[in-house]
Write an enzyme that holds these catalytic residues in place. Structure first.
Site, PDB file in Angstrom:
ATOM      1  N   GLY A 149       0.972  -1.227   0.027  1.00 55.19           N
ATOM      2  CA  GLY A 149       0.092   0.096   0.139  1.00 55.19           C
ATOM      3  C   GLY A 149       0.870   1.141   0.034  1.00 55.19           C
ATOM      4  O   GLY A 149       2.005   1.366   0.349  1.00 55.19           O
ATOM      5  N   CYS A 150       0.473   2.422  -0.553  1.00 55.09           N
ATOM      6  CA  CYS A 150       1.110   3.789  -0.388  1.00 55.09           C
ATOM      7  C   CYS A 150       1.645   4.219   0.656  1.00 55.09           C
ATOM      8  O   CYS A 150       2.694   4.358   1.010  1.00 55.09           O
ATOM      9  CB  CYS A 150       0.408   4.747  -1.423  1.00 55.09           C
ATOM     10  SG  CYS A 150      -1.450   5.006  -0.901  1.00 55.09           S
ATOM     11  N   TYR A 151       0.303   4.168   1.710  1.00 54.81           N
ATOM     12  CA  TYR A 151       0.950   4.702   3.024  1.00 54.81           C
ATOM     13  C   TYR A 151       1.901   3.843   3.828  1.00 54.81           C
ATOM     14  O   TYR A 151       2.643   4.360   4.386  1.00 54.81           O
ATOM     15  CB  TYR A 151      -0.449   4.627   3.925  1.00 54.81           C
ATOM     16  CG  TYR A 151      -1.230   5.885   3.676  1.00 54.81           C
ATOM     17  CD1 TYR A 151      -1.060   7.068   3.754  1.00 54.81           C
ATOM     18  CD2 TYR A 151      -2.579   5.755   3.385  1.00 54.81           C
ATOM     19  CE1 TYR A 151      -1.959   8.143   3.641  1.00 54.81           C
ATOM     20  CE2 TYR A 151      -3.597   6.708   3.251  1.00 54.81           C
ATOM     21  CZ  TYR A 151      -3.102   7.958   3.153  1.00 54.81           C
ATOM     22  OH  TYR A 151      -4.197   9.016   3.003  1.00 54.81           O
ATOM     23  N   THR A 153       4.214   1.980   2.362  1.00 54.42           N
ATOM     24  CA  THR A 153       5.660   2.123   2.065  1.00 54.42           C
ATOM     25  C   THR A 153       6.217   3.463   2.766  1.00 54.42           C
ATOM     26  O   THR A 153       7.320   3.367   2.901  1.00 54.42           O
ATOM     27  CB  THR A 153       5.512   2.678   0.549  1.00 54.42           C
ATOM     28  OG1 THR A 153       4.951   1.235  -0.142  1.00 54.42           O
ATOM     29  CG2 THR A 153       6.632   2.866   0.092  1.00 54.42           C
ATOM     30  N   ALA A 154       5.465   4.425   2.834  1.00 48.13           N
ATOM     31  CA  ALA A 154       6.011   5.547   3.529  1.00 48.13           C
ATOM     32  C   ALA A 154       6.424   5.644   4.776  1.00 48.13           C
ATOM     33  O   ALA A 154       7.374   5.905   5.375  1.00 48.13           O
ATOM     34  CB  ALA A 154       5.092   6.742   3.137  1.00 48.13           C
TER      35      ALA A 154
END
Lengths: 347, 347, 347, 347
Positions: A149-151, A153-154
């Site tokens: 997921g994008c979140y 990863t960060a």
């Protein structure tokens, strides 16, 4: 290698199409859409000139995709492609899944979080979590990659060095993330309506976003103190692309910010897509927009002994389609950076 | 009552000018600027039609202002108006200060934080921190009001009920705040340059912003466990107005979100400008844009026993010029809501 | 080929640096700045990782640049590089000039418009106007290329087929152009201050913008009815990149929109960077953002017999740095599209 | 006076609700919605605190509205309220219609443009076009007011003095208008989806927008040279509020810009809501945002003898709900400016 994109009509799909078209070793041979099957890409996306605009979307059918391609990428909502992913694996294809279906190792957690039965739990141990910075060796040669997921990863990349090296206590991890609106996809709704979103800013799904178990899983695996739990609050910001995650934790013992910076610097020394900002600086989302980079910066609140780690990604590239290409490069034995942009357009 | 605005050329000053012009009991009789002395307001702000546009700015001179007005509002950077404030107080004027000079009770803390000598420490005990929700009785009839910083207003109101009633442990208070660009004022710089700011998002002055001591002072005073310290991280968001503060703390004991909501509801029951969102909802900055409201919403991370409190203010109104008018209304014995907008333009 | 960028600290320069770094046949060997000489690129642009970020800017000195490179690109304001361009030409270098100094063939018009004496008028006949769509043959092998202004590129390409083929009368040509803020460069000012620019929209330099003579020169040369004059009004729009030009003219004789579309279609049939939208559609700036394309669309007001031609460019790519690379490709005998993006990131 | 708002769930309706609630002589006694009947306003618009947020929407039924109020405002799409408007007129109510149903005097033109049969053509002569600057006398005491379209308000007021006084030839009138996204209403669609709209700019409905006949009708009526026809091209700009119209025409005879400015100045001398910018300046949409003003500025292209007139309105206030209140003030015999904001929030 021939690649098929199932779900090419969404933002993740069309970004993958662009990246794949510019990639020297990939040839897009099949694109599929659900409600848009039969339409030309240029009808959906007028910015696409020929030849990309001339692609006619086929059905989302694993058989057709498998007949046309060696690599199948499923850009579908969770559970929609769950069975097709399994079928494609059985056919011996290299499979990437943009959904959460094969990300969580704990099937019960998946089922509780997504409120759906997992039909292929036996594949979970085979599936690799597609974050090369933590799982590079497993990704090389892998056949089933769950794109993170994008979140997560960060957040994971902001905290990984600190968790791995025990710099922070894990009893209070806060991840306050801010995302541009493209993360919500292309489906029109009041919450993505320009007049409602612009000049506004809000939190949503407070401590209840489905990306949280991924953060817990990946960060927990970096240490041996048992399962840790992140308090994760996502926010919607009036910009198109970009996630900024500001993460907070108590330092486990007194350390200077320079010492911590050195730990981070060592941890990411060989990473082609993680750029650690120099001491005293933190990233902005514009720094990484349009690139496959995750930029990280750290600071310490010396008054209170707390670490603040900040990370930035382009949610559609390092947070999604670029991560998929990075994994593919590894899976296929190509240079990891092939076809992936490193420098943002500015401004 | 006649009012003088010293520093009318900045965003705080021009917003106060608008509010004062629409206020039934106020008459603006003197406006002053530093580099803009001698200029017409319409040269600085072409949106101002006559008669506001025809106002010619005078010098920033306390004598001239005092000759023209009963109320003097200093919209100047810290330390620039410190002595004039004291002079105006001696003249018996009602004085409001937009700067931090008279906000902190601890002169040493002020001097350490702002790196300047305080020339009138004896006035600090007389000065009132202009947050009516905490200091209403002191503000009534007061002659020297220090208007709070925009960030502290949002953070303090988000956490005050929980701190006051001991709902949270004070050993880890996190305030992650996001602000629109107008908070940086009207002076052009690279960090407020449209092309650099738009489509970007970043953190700045991590755990080192000068508004932090105000939060510590006001929240500490609500409980008796000694001095607490907030880890405060401000962010810059690509919108003009609005601050959203997301605050995190451990619950001191197990409570349901409904119980906590009731505490908040009681705490703010009679506040005309604090709107507590119903259970399950939190504010967006657009909800309060153009108004003097501070909206608050709460949630609980049940997995980890943490409170998440979210607040939103318009940084130029409830966060600055509107707060000044609210305090003036109290100081002058008028209805507290006089001349202050409650409903946002939408969208 | 080795390339030097004189004026690398502005938006045009840094965009050229990015494009050149990604170009297979170019090597950046010298970057120079005026006030920023001696600084590292990453100090000016934190988004630039090594190796681009590690470039140290040299002086803007033609000798140093010429010693380091075969191609010299001057990204300087008008008249600032006028003499250096001439020097570099004499040294036999391939020279591209981003300023207006060598665009206008009529030296009197240049001097009247820019209020400066032209010191090298003899070079004007040698200089080529760098719009390949009109001057491809002259650009091939050329040594002095004046890169067109961003507005003229959009306006000329919107109207060229109609003017060339006599479809419109030239007695009333209106070009209403709207530009993003990046066209104003990186120097901070009130007119580029986020809080003033966002949520606003205005016209400026009405019928007095210095790009007008270029439009007149290039469109006049396409027909034999003498000098025509465009009424050009630029507007500032709250977005970073992109110019949209809406051009109006009377039809010279009755024609259907389909007939006109065919003329346009033939005119641009072989152009790699002009994309004519299908009948009934016109471009948006986002279609071309980040690309070297100029998209064109046309419509007819049948009630009144007027042509409406709409064009879109990315002002920093096809409107500036991309155009320079396109010209360089031609000048150096490379494939015209080398290193130039054709597909926009979306969204 | 009691006022009913039929169609209170849209942007025009909710803005009228706010203005009416702040108006000293109006009391909102009935609000109605179509799909939202039965819902509370705060469910639709969380920014509305009590008492406005507590209003429960009723049915869109003229009988219920008439029972509750003296003034009925129909904020419905064209043709949806056509019959109810007629019914309300028969009941002797004061009626304002936000739709186009009663704007055009020529029923055939209405029916051709809106592709619907007009069921009450006899009312057209009674209906007044609600632009006080042109029809003040008729509006005073009127019972049926057709509130003008947002684009026509801006275009007509930009050109009216020039057309009325024969300053321009009417054979080529160009109106190039740019609008914020709120003009598209609150219904979510791809064309108002944040990620598609932001950082983009496009033209739409080129020379085919339904607001064009209004411009033709009102401008034609100002002169005796027969029917004139405007070429009107609207554009969508990434901002929420505001319309900027740039209008072009040949001067009928040689005049200086100062002479033309004087004609405009005389024409608008007594208008409370038209602000003519001083010579050399033109408005930006932010100047009028949140106000009932229409700002106008003019310039002349001396090379070609063309007038450029620029106007700005807030499309939801002077372009819609504020115009309705201005007309109501006149119709009811109140001071024309009652309850209408003149000064924008800045920035």
């Amino acid at each position: 290698m021939k690649i098929a994109i199932l779900g090419a009509s969404g933002y993740g799909g069309v970004e993958l199409l662009r990246l794949a078209a510019e990639h020297p070793y990939l040839e897009v041979t099949y694109c599929a859409g659900h409600t848009s099957a039969g339409e030309k890409m240029s009808d959906l996306y007028p910015h696409l000139p020929p030849p990309l605009g001339d692609i006619v979307l086929g059905d989302i059918a694993v058989g057709k995709a498998a007949a046309a391609a060696d690599i199948l990428v499923f850009c579908l909502p969770h559970s929609a492609g769950m069975d097709m992913v399994a079928e494609a694996c059985e056919m011996g294809k290299t499979v990437l899944d943009f959904s959460a279906d094969y990300r969580l190792k704990d099937v019960a957690e998946y089922e509780a979080c997504y409120e759906v039965k997992h039909t292929h739990p036996q594949l979970l141990s085979e599936a690799v979590y597609g974050l090369p910075e933590l799982h590079r060796e497993e990704i090389i040669g892998s056949r089933l990659i769950a794109v993170p997921g994008c979140y997560p990863t960060a957040v994971i990349l902001a905290l990984a060095p600190a968790v791995k090296h025990g710099l922070i206590s894990t009893d209070m991890l806060i991840a306050d993330s801010k995302s541009g609106v493209s993360g919500a996809g292309r489906t029109a709704s009041l919450t993505t309506h320009f007049s409602e979103v612009n000049e506004s800013l809000t939190a949503y799904k407070i401590a209840s976003h489905r990306h949280t178990p991924e953060m817990d899983q990946e960060l927990s695996a970096l240490q041996d103190a048992g399962k840790l739990q992140v308090t994760f609050v996502p926010h919607l910001v009036p910009q198109i692309r970009g996630i900024l995650s500001t993460c907070y934790a108590h330092l486990a013992k007194a350390m200077t910010v320079a010492e911590i910076h050195e730990v981070y610097s060592d941890f990411y020394a060989d990473e082609p897509f993680v750029y650690l900002h120099p001491l005293g600086k933190v990233p902005a989302t514009k720094h990484v927009s349009g690139t496959n980079r995750c930029d990280v910066g750290i600071a310490v609140d010396e008054r209170t002994g707390r670490l603040v780690a900040v990370s930035a990604v382009d949610n559609l590239i390092k947070g999604l389609s670029g991560a998929a290409v990075q994994c593919l490069n590894l899976a296929c034995g190509w240079e990891e950076t092939t076809g992936l942009p490193l420098v943002a357009h500015w401004p």
